[in-house]
Design a protein around this motif. Structure first.
Motif, PDB file in Angstrom:
ATOM      1  N   ALA A 605       0.830  -1.205   0.000  1.00  0.00           N
ATOM      2  CA  ALA A 605       0.000   0.000   0.000  1.00  0.00           C
ATOM      3  C   ALA A 605       0.865   1.257   0.000  1.00  0.00           C
ATOM      4  CB  ALA A 605      -0.927  -0.012   1.212  1.00  0.00           C
ATOM      5  N   GLU A 606       1.967   1.211   0.742  1.00  0.00           N
ATOM      6  CA  GLU A 606       2.876   2.361   0.749  1.00  0.00           C
ATOM      7  C   GLU A 606       3.530   2.555  -0.616  1.00  0.00           C
ATOM      8  OE1 GLU A 606       5.627   1.702   3.843  1.00  0.00           O
ATOM      9  OE2 GLU A 606       4.205   2.087   5.480  1.00  0.00           O
ATOM     10  N   VAL A 607       3.833   1.443  -1.303  1.00  0.00           N
ATOM     11  CA  VAL A 607       4.411   1.552  -2.650  1.00  0.00           C
ATOM     12  C   VAL A 607       3.399   2.178  -3.606  1.00  0.00           C
ATOM     13  CG1 VAL A 607       5.222   0.211  -4.628  1.00  0.00           C
ATOM     14  CG2 VAL A 607       6.045  -0.334  -2.331  1.00  0.00           C
ATOM     15  N   CYS A 608       2.157   1.740  -3.495  1.00  0.00           N
ATOM     16  CA  CYS A 608       1.133   2.288  -4.386  1.00  0.00           C
ATOM     17  C   CYS A 608       0.861   3.763  -4.098  1.00  0.00           C
ATOM     18  CB  CYS A 608      -0.165   1.475  -4.252  1.00  0.00           C
ATOM     19  SG  CYS A 608      -0.005  -0.249  -4.797  1.00  0.00           S
ATOM     20  N   TRP A 610       3.144   5.887  -3.117  1.00  0.00           N
ATOM     21  CA  TRP A 610       4.377   6.612  -3.400  1.00  0.00           C
ATOM     22  C   TRP A 610       4.898   7.358  -2.161  1.00  0.00           C
ATOM     23  CZ3 TRP A 610       7.123   6.960  -8.131  1.00  0.00           C
ATOM     24  CH2 TRP A 610       6.540   6.228  -9.179  1.00  0.00           C
ATOM     25  N   LYS A 611       4.771   6.679  -1.009  1.00  0.00           N
ATOM     26  CA  LYS A 611       5.311   7.315   0.185  1.00  0.00           C
ATOM     27  C   LYS A 611       6.840   7.368   0.132  1.00  0.00           C
ATOM     28  CE  LYS A 611       1.540   6.454   3.421  1.00  0.00           C
ATOM     29  NZ  LYS A 611       1.140   5.899   4.743  1.00  0.00           N
ATOM     30  N   ASN A 612       7.429   6.371  -0.516  1.00  0.00           N
ATOM     31  CA  ASN A 612       8.873   6.372  -0.746  1.00  0.00           C
ATOM     32  C   ASN A 612       9.096   6.259  -2.245  1.00  0.00           C
ATOM     33  OD1 ASN A 612      11.656   5.903  -0.899  1.00  0.00           O
ATOM     34  ND2 ASN A 612      11.678   4.645   0.963  1.00  0.00           N
ATOM     35  N   PRO A 613       9.317   7.386  -2.943  1.00  0.00           N
ATOM     36  CA  PRO A 613       9.401   7.368  -4.416  1.00  0.00           C
ATOM     37  C   PRO A 613      10.466   6.417  -4.954  1.00  0.00           C
ATOM     38  CG  PRO A 613       9.220   9.614  -3.586  1.00  0.00           C
ATOM     39  CD  PRO A 613       9.439   8.750  -2.393  1.00  0.00           C
ATOM     40  N   ILE A 614      11.607   6.344  -4.306  1.00  0.00           N
ATOM     41  CA  ILE A 614      12.682   5.475  -4.808  1.00  0.00           C
ATOM     42  C   ILE A 614      12.233   4.015  -4.786  1.00  0.00           C
ATOM     43  CG2 ILE A 614      15.035   4.690  -4.394  1.00  0.00           C
ATOM     44  CD1 ILE A 614      15.669   7.427  -3.259  1.00  0.00           C
ATOM     45  N   THR A 615      11.631   3.605  -3.692  1.00  0.00           N
ATOM     46  CA  THR A 615      11.147   2.219  -3.594  1.00  0.00           C
ATOM     47  C   THR A 615      10.070   1.941  -4.631  1.00  0.00           C
ATOM     48  OG1 THR A 615      11.615   2.221  -1.216  1.00  0.00           O
ATOM     49  CG2 THR A 615      10.117   0.535  -2.051  1.00  0.00           C
ATOM     50  N   SER A 616       9.170   2.898  -4.834  1.00  0.00           N
ATOM     51  CA  SER A 616       8.098   2.694  -5.810  1.00  0.00           C
ATOM     52  C   SER A 616       8.652   2.576  -7.216  1.00  0.00           C
ATOM     53  CB  SER A 616       7.096   3.858  -5.735  1.00  0.00           C
ATOM     54  OG  SER A 616       6.493   3.911  -4.452  1.00  0.00           O
ATOM     55  N   VAL A 617       9.651   3.381  -7.561  1.00  0.00           N
ATOM     56  CA  VAL A 617      10.267   3.299  -8.891  1.00  0.00           C
ATOM     57  C   VAL A 617      10.948   1.943  -9.082  1.00  0.00           C
ATOM     58  CG1 VAL A 617      12.080   4.250 -10.352  1.00  0.00           C
ATOM     59  CG2 VAL A 617      10.521   5.777  -9.143  1.00  0.00           C
ATOM     60  N   LEU A 618      11.684   1.482  -8.089  1.00  0.00           N
ATOM     61  CA  LEU A 618      12.357   0.186  -8.198  1.00  0.00           C
ATOM     62  C   LEU A 618      11.356  -0.963  -8.344  1.00  0.00           C
ATOM     63  CD1 LEU A 618      15.206   0.595  -5.531  1.00  0.00           C
ATOM     64  CD2 LEU A 618      15.406   0.705  -8.018  1.00  0.00           C
ATOM     65  N   VAL A 619      10.244  -0.876  -7.625  1.00  0.00           N
ATOM     66  CA  VAL A 619       9.226  -1.915  -7.743  1.00  0.00           C
ATOM     67  C   VAL A 619       8.609  -1.915  -9.131  1.00  0.00           C
ATOM     68  CG1 VAL A 619       6.950  -2.639  -6.914  1.00  0.00           C
ATOM     69  CG2 VAL A 619       8.722  -2.012  -5.273  1.00  0.00           C
ATOM     70  N   HIS A 620       8.367  -0.715  -9.693  1.00  0.00           N
ATOM     71  CA  HIS A 620       7.823  -0.639 -11.044  1.00  0.00           C
ATOM     72  C   HIS A 620       8.790  -1.224 -12.072  1.00  0.00           C
ATOM     73  CE1 HIS A 620       4.743   1.898  -9.255  1.00  0.00           C
ATOM     74  NE2 HIS A 620       4.091   1.889 -10.433  1.00  0.00           N
ATOM     75  N   ILE A 621      10.063  -0.917 -11.898  1.00  0.00           N
ATOM     76  CA  ILE A 621      11.059  -1.462 -12.831  1.00  0.00           C
ATOM     77  C   ILE A 621      11.108  -2.992 -12.740  1.00  0.00           C
ATOM     78  CG2 ILE A 621      13.530  -1.566 -13.334  1.00  0.00           C
ATOM     79  CD1 ILE A 621      13.715   1.355 -12.446  1.00  0.00           C
ATOM     80  N   LEU A 622      11.115  -3.525 -11.497  1.00  0.00           N
ATOM     81  CA  LEU A 622      11.138  -4.976 -11.321  1.00  0.00           C
ATOM     82  C   LEU A 622       9.881  -5.609 -11.907  1.00  0.00           C
ATOM     83  CD1 LEU A 622      12.446  -7.500 -10.098  1.00  0.00           C
ATOM     84  CD2 LEU A 622      11.276  -6.960  -7.948  1.00  0.00           C
TER      85      LEU A 622
END
Length: 789
Positions: A605-608, A610-622
């Motif tokens: 939920a935090e990734v969705c 975008w509470k931590n933009p870097i983590t969200s970007v890495l998850v999208h790339i993966l």
């Protein structure tokens, strides 16, 4: 954390353990363990020095001037401690062959006096002579030195000036608890114990009786006759072995040749003392009449060592009849009525532990099927601290504590330390280990059978009271590491959980064959017959209850007896009884398993968001990479688990598990729930209807409780894959993840799916009735059930 919770924690200790004392061979649970397997013994306990006095015999003792004979005995005196041998009637050359042991820490005299006296039932005992030893001149003996040779000593008068008539053969030396005379010696720690109580304070080793399943397949009967010749009989078979009684179903049709083909399972202990009694009974409107019976000794049945079928046999029944005179009931042999049976004996020792999580022995009953041990378990029972008074003696509270350890067929019992709240045993025992995924159980008890002891409420001797229990799962131990910890002794009472003291232990698990140990992780837990001919849950409960009764009765016949209340506590006889507290504990164990999934959902939920933009970007790339290259999904998952397993190595448990009051839900339990848990079964509450409904509820809820606990256990075993609770299992799984990740990287994804699908859909001919390798590996993983009260 409160100080109360701190008292319930495991504590590290640093005892002054002894040197490595070679001691030749040591008696293990399955035979003699040679010194080649054990490089040292008695190095897990603190060295305790004792003054040993061996009184062998006497000769040429002077007779009493009045009676013309002597009733001699020997009194060994060291300071304030006195030990006496038994007296012999009218013997001038008596033989005692008794050893006295005086703890060096309590020696308060520089001389040892050995008196020979003549027992007088009326007046004061007559003095026949004495021998005096200077403590500074006593030699020291260390095994494996041969025993010190006894010598003849002339008796002297009270002043030591003149020699008297008569001699006594003695041996005096200073030694440790490693001395072979230590277990059967009279100890100054129990100097106040007299009479038959002396036998109950000594340390002993017990061996459980060899248990067998008696499988009786009742097939059919022929030419069954009823007392009423006008009606065909409708019969069933009742089988009895000792106190165990089982019945077949009533044959659905009335016929003189009934057919059942039912299996009846019993537990029997070797040597066989009971017989199989079969009774064919006819079901009538008024009462069941006996058609015929037969008694068969158990040793006539073959012992089944593999899955091959066993042969059936016909037996003639003895029929009840009436003689010529009215009311003259007799037995007459009727060859016309026969019963067709197929019976055999199967290994059954594991039934004691099978329906609990504390399996201590998985070997078949027959010794021919045993394999070589894979390790050695050495346990040093050091001491206890802060034991609470368990009874009153002379108006004050006191405790006479001893310990019992049970692993496999071997039970050990330490000596009883009388009147001490901080007893020191320092006794070491050794077991052969055939499977690392087993549990050793140690319990502390108060000895209430020392003679004139009183319970706190009066009433004389009672049962040995529970002080506490400790369980240690061997698979959670690192190999060749010495563990020294102080375990809290916790007992659940009607008033709540109570700490009775602390038990200090030292133990070490030594591996003899790493290859065999790794092989066992993929091997079935129990013998093959258990899987080819499985039992129902109700059968297992019945068999386990009967097996515990048999073991309790057999061990109670030893000298000194290992009493029934001790055996039942060590075997968790009440583990399946309904308890609201246990049900809550198992429920919250399951809830805690979902905490990881809940944390994962929160992180997603935090990734969705975008509470931590870097983590969200890495998850999208993966995510995009995995969608574009789906063949990387499985390798990535296994690689991720490999990395997590390596990361968790830093946080692996450093201590073995112990009783956890919070996990057991013992601290916040409601008094009414405790009253329900300690209620008798059947219940002692009023009103018949309430009793019937209440007992039915407890029986059903007890089964639900067990199922919930089993579900929690399965989830905790998943957690144990990467938690390093069992270092060997985690190591194997981590290596498997790495190898699988590499293999999946180089293998096309379609090939993997094809092979997996064909394997799942394979023909039954290519399937085995035994559990698969992943199932065997998973069942051996530790769970948190070891920490349950």
């Amino acid at each position: 954390m409160s100080s109360n919770q701190d008292d319930y924690k495991l504590k590290d200790t640093k005892p002054q353990l002894g040197e490595r004392w070679p001691h030749g061979g040591v008696r293990g649970g399955g035979g003699w363990i040679s010194s080649e397997r054990i490089t040292s013994t008695y190095d897990l306990v603190e060295q305790m020095y004792y003054l040993y006095v061996r009184v062998v015999k006497a000769r040429d003792l002077p007779p009493n001037q009045v009676t013309g004979s002597s009733d001699p005995y020997v009194e060994v005196k060291l300071g304030n401690y006195k030990g006496k041998t038994q007296h012999f009637t009218k013997r001038s050359n008596p033989e005692w062959k008794q050893v006295f042991a005086f703890s060096k820490d309590k020696i308060q005299s520089s001389v040892l006096e050995v008196f020979v006296r003549d027992k007088d039932m009326v007046a004061r005992d007559d003095y026949l002579g004495r021998v005096v030893f200077d403590m500074n001149e006593v030699p020291t003996r260390v095994p494996p030195d041969s025993p010190l040779a006894p010598q003849w000593y002339r008796l002297e008068d009270r002043r030591g000036e003149n020699k008297l008539r008569g001699e006594v053969m003695l041996a005096v030396w200073m030694g440790t608890q490693a001395d072979e005379a230590f277990p059967d010696a009279w100890h100054s720690d129990a100097a106040t114990v007299q009479g038959e109580g002396v036998y109950s304070v000594r340390s002993k080793v017990y061996v459980s009786p060899k248990l067998w399943y008696l499988r009786v397949n009742v097939i059919e009967a022929q030419d069954v006759e009823s007392a009423d010749k006008s009606q065909l009989p409708q019969v069933y078979v009742k089988a009895q072995v000792g106190n165990q009684i089982l019945k077949t179903k009533t044959c659905p049709t009335k016929t003189i040749n009934p057919f059942w083909n039912e299996d009846l399972i019993f537990v029997a202990a070797e040597p066989f003392e009971e017989q199989l009694v079969l009774t064919v009974e006819n079901k009538t409107a008024s009462r069941d009449e006996t058609v015929g019976r037969i008694q068969l000794p158990l040793n006539i049945f073959e012992k089944r060592l593999d899955h091959r079928p066993f042969h059936s046999r016909w037996f003639n029944l003895e029929k009840f009849g009436f003689g010529v005179l009215e009311g003259d009931r007799r037995m007459e042999l009727k060859f016309s009525t026969r019963i067709h049976l197929r019976a055999c004996l199967e290994g059954a020792y594991h039934v004691l532990d099978e329906s609990t999580m504390y399996l201590s022995d998985q070997r078949p009953t027959d010794r021919q099927l045993w394999k070589q041990p894979i390790g050695i378990l050495e346990v040093g029972i050091l001491s206890a601290q802060g034991l609470l008074p368990m009874k009153t003696r002379d108006g004050r509270g006191t405790t006479d504590a001893y310990c019992v350890a049970k692993y496999g067929q071997k039970w050990v019992r330490t000596r009883t330390i009388v009147g001490s709240s901080s007893p020191k045993w320092n006794e070491q025992y050794t077991w052969e280990v055939y499977d690392p995924c087993t549990v050793i159980t140690l319990g502390a008890f108060d000895n209430c059978h020392l003679g004139a002891n009183e319970k706190p409420g009066g009433g004389g001797p009672g049962k040995d009271s529970r002080i506490g229990k400790v369980r240690i799962r061997l698979s959670t131990l690192e190999t060749d590491r010495i563990y020294t910890h102080s375990y809290p002794l916790l007992v659940l009472q009607p008033s709540g959980v109570k700490k009775m003291g602390e038990l200090q232990l030292a133990f070490r698990f030594t591996c003899l064959s790493l290859a065999n140990m790794i092989y066992l992780y993929c091997h079935p837990l129990l013998p093959k017959m258990h899987y080819l001919h499985p039992f129902t849950v109700s059968q297992l409960d019945f068999l386990r209850f009967q097996a515990m009764n048999i073991v309790a009765v057999r061990l109670a016949r030893a000298e000194p007896p290992l009493r029934k209340e001790v055996v039942e506590y060590m075997l968790d006889v009440d583990s399946h009884m309904w308890s609201m507290r246990r049900s809550k504990a198992n429920f919250f164990r399951i809830v805690s398993l979902f905490s990881g999934a809940i944390s994962m959902s929160k992180w997603l939920a935090e990734v969705c968001q975008w509470k931590n933009p870097i983590t969200s970007v890495l998850v999208h790339i993966l995510f995009v990479i995995l969608i574009c290259f789906p063949e990387l999904i499985l390798p990535t998952i296994f690689l991720y688990m490999f990395i997590i397993g390596i990361w968790n190595f830093r946080f692996r448990p450093r201590h073995p598990p112990h009783m956890d009051t919070k996990l057991s839900w013992a601290e916040a339990v409601h008094p009414d729930e405790l009253d329900e848990e300690f209620d008798t079964f059947p219940t002692s509450k009023a009103q018949d209807v309430t009793r019937m409904r209440y007992d039915r509820l407890r029986s059903v809820a007890g089964r639900v409780q067990t199922v919930v606990g089993d579900m929690a256990t399965q989830g905790e075993r998943f957690e144990a894959l990467l938690s390093w609770r069992d270092p060997r299992a985690t190591s194997l799984f981590v290596v498997f993840c790495l190898v699988t990740a590499v293999a999946l990287y180089v293998t096309p994804f379609r090939i993997v799916i094809l092979v997996a699908g064909l394997f799942v859909l394979r023909h039954p001919r290519f399937r085995s009735k035994q559990p698969s390798v992943p199932s065997n590996f998973f069942r051996r993983l530790p769970a948190r059930a070891d920490s349950m009260l």
